[in-house]
Design an enzyme around this catalytic site. Structure first.
Site, PDB file in Angstrom:
ATOM      1  N   VAL A  74       0.861  -1.193   0.000  1.00  0.00           N
ATOM      2  CA  VAL A  74       0.000   0.000   0.000  1.00  0.00           C
ATOM      3  C   VAL A  74       0.887   1.229   0.000  1.00  0.00           C
ATOM      4  O   VAL A  74       1.773   1.363   0.837  1.00  0.00           O
ATOM      5  CB  VAL A  74      -0.889   0.079   1.262  1.00  0.00           C
ATOM      6  CG1 VAL A  74      -1.992   1.116   1.068  1.00  0.00           C
ATOM      7  CG2 VAL A  74      -1.479  -1.252   1.604  1.00  0.00           C
ATOM      8  N   ILE A 128       5.576   5.177   0.317  1.00  0.00           N
ATOM      9  CA  ILE A 128       5.116   5.905   1.516  1.00  0.00           C
ATOM     10  C   ILE A 128       4.983   4.922   2.673  1.00  0.00           C
ATOM     11  O   ILE A 128       4.234   3.955   2.567  1.00  0.00           O
ATOM     12  CB  ILE A 128       3.729   6.568   1.300  1.00  0.00           C
ATOM     13  CG1 ILE A 128       3.689   7.317  -0.021  1.00  0.00           C
ATOM     14  CG2 ILE A 128       3.387   7.481   2.458  1.00  0.00           C
ATOM     15  CD1 ILE A 128       2.287   7.797  -0.396  1.00  0.00           C
ATOM     16  N   GLY A 187       5.984   3.004  -8.627  1.00  0.00           N
ATOM     17  CA  GLY A 187       7.264   3.183  -9.299  1.00  0.00           C
ATOM     18  C   GLY A 187       8.289   2.238  -8.692  1.00  0.00           C
ATOM     19  O   GLY A 187       8.234   1.949  -7.487  1.00  0.00           O
ATOM     20  N   LYS A 192      -6.221  -1.623  -1.731  1.00  0.00           N
ATOM     21  CA  LYS A 192      -5.413  -0.873  -0.761  1.00  0.00           C
ATOM     22  C   LYS A 192      -6.280  -0.393   0.403  1.00  0.00           C
ATOM     23  O   LYS A 192      -5.852  -0.399   1.561  1.00  0.00           O
ATOM     24  CB  LYS A 192      -4.751   0.316  -1.461  1.00  0.00           C
ATOM     25  CG  LYS A 192      -3.702  -0.128  -2.476  1.00  0.00           C
ATOM     26  CD  LYS A 192      -3.313   1.024  -3.379  1.00  0.00           C
ATOM     27  CE  LYS A 192      -2.186   0.660  -4.323  1.00  0.00           C
ATOM     28  NZ  LYS A 192      -1.983   1.688  -5.363  1.00  0.00           N
ATOM     29  N   ASP A 197      -7.810  -1.391  -7.860  1.00  0.00           N
ATOM     30  CA  ASP A 197      -6.526  -1.234  -7.185  1.00  0.00           C
ATOM     31  C   ASP A 197      -6.715  -0.468  -5.870  1.00  0.00           C
ATOM     32  O   ASP A 197      -6.213  -0.877  -4.813  1.00  0.00           O
ATOM     33  CB  ASP A 197      -5.570  -0.483  -8.126  1.00  0.00           C
ATOM     34  CG  ASP A 197      -4.246  -0.140  -7.480  1.00  0.00           C
ATOM     35  OD1 ASP A 197      -3.393  -1.035  -7.366  1.00  0.00           O
ATOM     36  OD2 ASP A 197      -4.068   1.030  -7.081  1.00  0.00           O
TER      37      ASP A 197
END
Ligand SMILES: NC(=O)c1ccc[n+]([C@@H]2O[C@H](COP(=O)([O-])OP(=O)(O)OC[C@H]3O[C@@H](n4cnc5c(N)ncnc54)[C@H](OP(=O)(O)O)[C@@H]3O)[C@@H](O)[C@H]2O)c1
Length: 430
Positions: free
Chosen positions: A135, A139, A305, A208, A204
């Site tokens: 998730v 971050i 990414g 999460k 998606d």
């Protein structure tokens, strides 16, 4: 001093994230060794095509097309699953856990569906199953929620957890692109999948949202519990109206406690232009947390990414390897409650409605009557244009979703209403 203990990692997958993990482990080997107290080495790598040239600092002889061979390799002590999908990833993770090997994974799809089985098996085997990267990519969300906020009662999370949809809505808002144009741009930049339905339709984000809600509210929430609406219906006229009203439209995932029930939903929403989430633009992600004592806090960064996600994976590897070498375990599953999932009809929100109406005497009173009959109170209304194509922009006070949906159904049947052009939820208002 003797040579440091080496912990050998078996990687399942070496694509966008896997290759970034292999590079990061090599580039930061010294720091990782100091921080983990052990040296982490990539021992085996499973991929679909082991013959393909790859930009990773791992000898070609370590690649195989047989992921089970990696899991079962006696040299491999930690399994790092970065292949994605539910099968064979699920079977492979279970095999690793049963063999007493800790697992690090970034697989949100798998956890949001099969998390319960996987955590139960990790618990039974007494080994770590870490998933920070599943998730929010780079971050840190899982550990802050599980550990840093372990003393807090989180009441609500509002997140922008899908970079593709945030990029699309940002470009539609700031550059007046159409949905199709903005999506094509996101695809060209590599944000969106070739088949963008997982992003655009909210799958998606729902996965999460389920994982975040499970951690925040200590109960099992799966992806299918999450109410889901995609961003495909958002039009330029809605974006313009939002701006006029002082809002921006964002793709949000909301998990909240309502009378101790869990309410979970993913949809586009209007949020006040001065809310911290309004400043989360392009492909960036953020999660805004509201707690009893901590008040409001926001975690912000790159939600996807290869490199950002690899930092989260390596953080988990360091911790899992430390535990292996020094003893101890990370906090396991924290779902010790069994909360009810609140049906969508019982959730509450404020709403924006865009109606196309015939502008004639008494229309407004008729429309207001429908809202009143359903106990939905109107906060503001304004009209654009006249004649057969007049548009009414309405904002309601907070109301039950079920009451609002019933209002919409009745409005569709009301002769002067020629179309209900859109309905959006409005966050951050009474
Ligand atoms: N990309 C992101 O930004 C991001 C962010 C957060 C989380 N994640 C999660 O991280 C995971 C990996 O994503 P990714 O973007 O790195 O995927 P990816 O680029 O498609 O890489 C998948 C890798 O797994 C290998 N693989 C797939 N199926 C296999 C099989 N049956 N047997 C052996 N190897 C197999 C592929 O081999 P080949 O190379 O030979 O095709 C490839 O190396 C997913 O769970 C994803 O949801 C990704």
């Amino acid at each position: 001093m003797g040579a440091p203990r080496v912990v050998r990692v078996g990687m399942l997958g070496c694509g966008t994230v896997g290759s970034a993990v292999a590079r990061l482990l090599a580039d930061h080997a010294g720091d990782v060794e100091e921080r983990a107290g052990v040296r982490l080495e990539v021992a085996r790598v499973a991929v679909r095509d082991p013959g393909r040239e790859r930009d990773v600092p791992v000898e070609a002889s370590r690649f195989t097309a047989d992921p089970l061979a990696v899991v079962e390799d006696p040299e491999v002590e930690v399994v790092c699953e970065l292949m994605g999908g539910t099968e064979p990833a699920r079977q492979l993770i279970l095999a690793a856990l049963d063999a007493g090997k800790p697992v690090v994974t970034a697989n949100k799809e798998l956890l949001a569906t099969w998390g319960r089985d996987l955590f139960d098996r990790a618990e039974a085997a007494g080994v770590d199953l870490a998933f920070e990267a599943a998730v929010g990519g780079g971050i840190p969300l899982v550990r802050p929620l599980k550990e840093s906020l372990a003393g807090e009662r989180v009441r609500r999370l509002v997140g922008i957890v899908n970079g593709t949809t945030n990029y699309v809505l940002t470009r539609m808002s700031e550059d007046e692109l159409s949905f199709a144009e903005a999506l094509a741009e996101a695809q060209a930049l590599g944000y969106a999948e070739a088949d963008p339905a997982a992003d655009v339709d909210g799958h998606d984000a729902a996965a999460k949202c389920a994982i975040l809600a499970s951690i925040a509210f200590n109960t099992r929430v799966v992806a299918s519990d999450v109410y889901r609406e995609g961003i495909g219906a958002v039009a330029q006229e809605d974006i313009r109206n939002a701006r006029t009203l002082g809002y921006v439209i964002k793709p949000v995932a909301i998990a909240e406690l309502e009378d101790e029930d869990v309410a979970v939903r993913v949809h586009p929403a209007m949020i006040p232009a001065n809310h911290p989430l309004a400043a989360v633009r392009d492909a960036f992600n953020a999660v805004f947390v509201e707690g009893d004592r901590v008040g409001e806090l926001m975690l912000y960064g790159r939600g996807a990414g290869g490199d950002p996600t690899a930092t989260a994976v390596v953080g988990d590897l360091v911790r899992v390897a430390r535990n292996l070498a020094l003893g101890g375990r990370a906090q396991g599953c924290t779902c010790y409650l069994d909360r009810r999932i609140r049906p969508m009809d019982d959730m509450e929100s404020a709403y924006y409605l865009l109606l196309q109406v015939q502008d004639r005497h008494g229309v407004l009173a008729q429309i207001a009557g429908v809202f009143g009959d359903n106990e939905v109170s109107i906060k503001s209304v304004w009209q654009e244009g006249t004649g057969h194509d007049a548009l009414l922009v309405l904002i309601t006070h907070r109301a039950r979703e079920g009451s609002l949906q019933s209002t919409v159904r009745q409005l569709r049947d009301l002769p002067p209403v020629t179309a209900v052009r859109n309905v959006l939820r409005v966050e951050g208002t009474e």
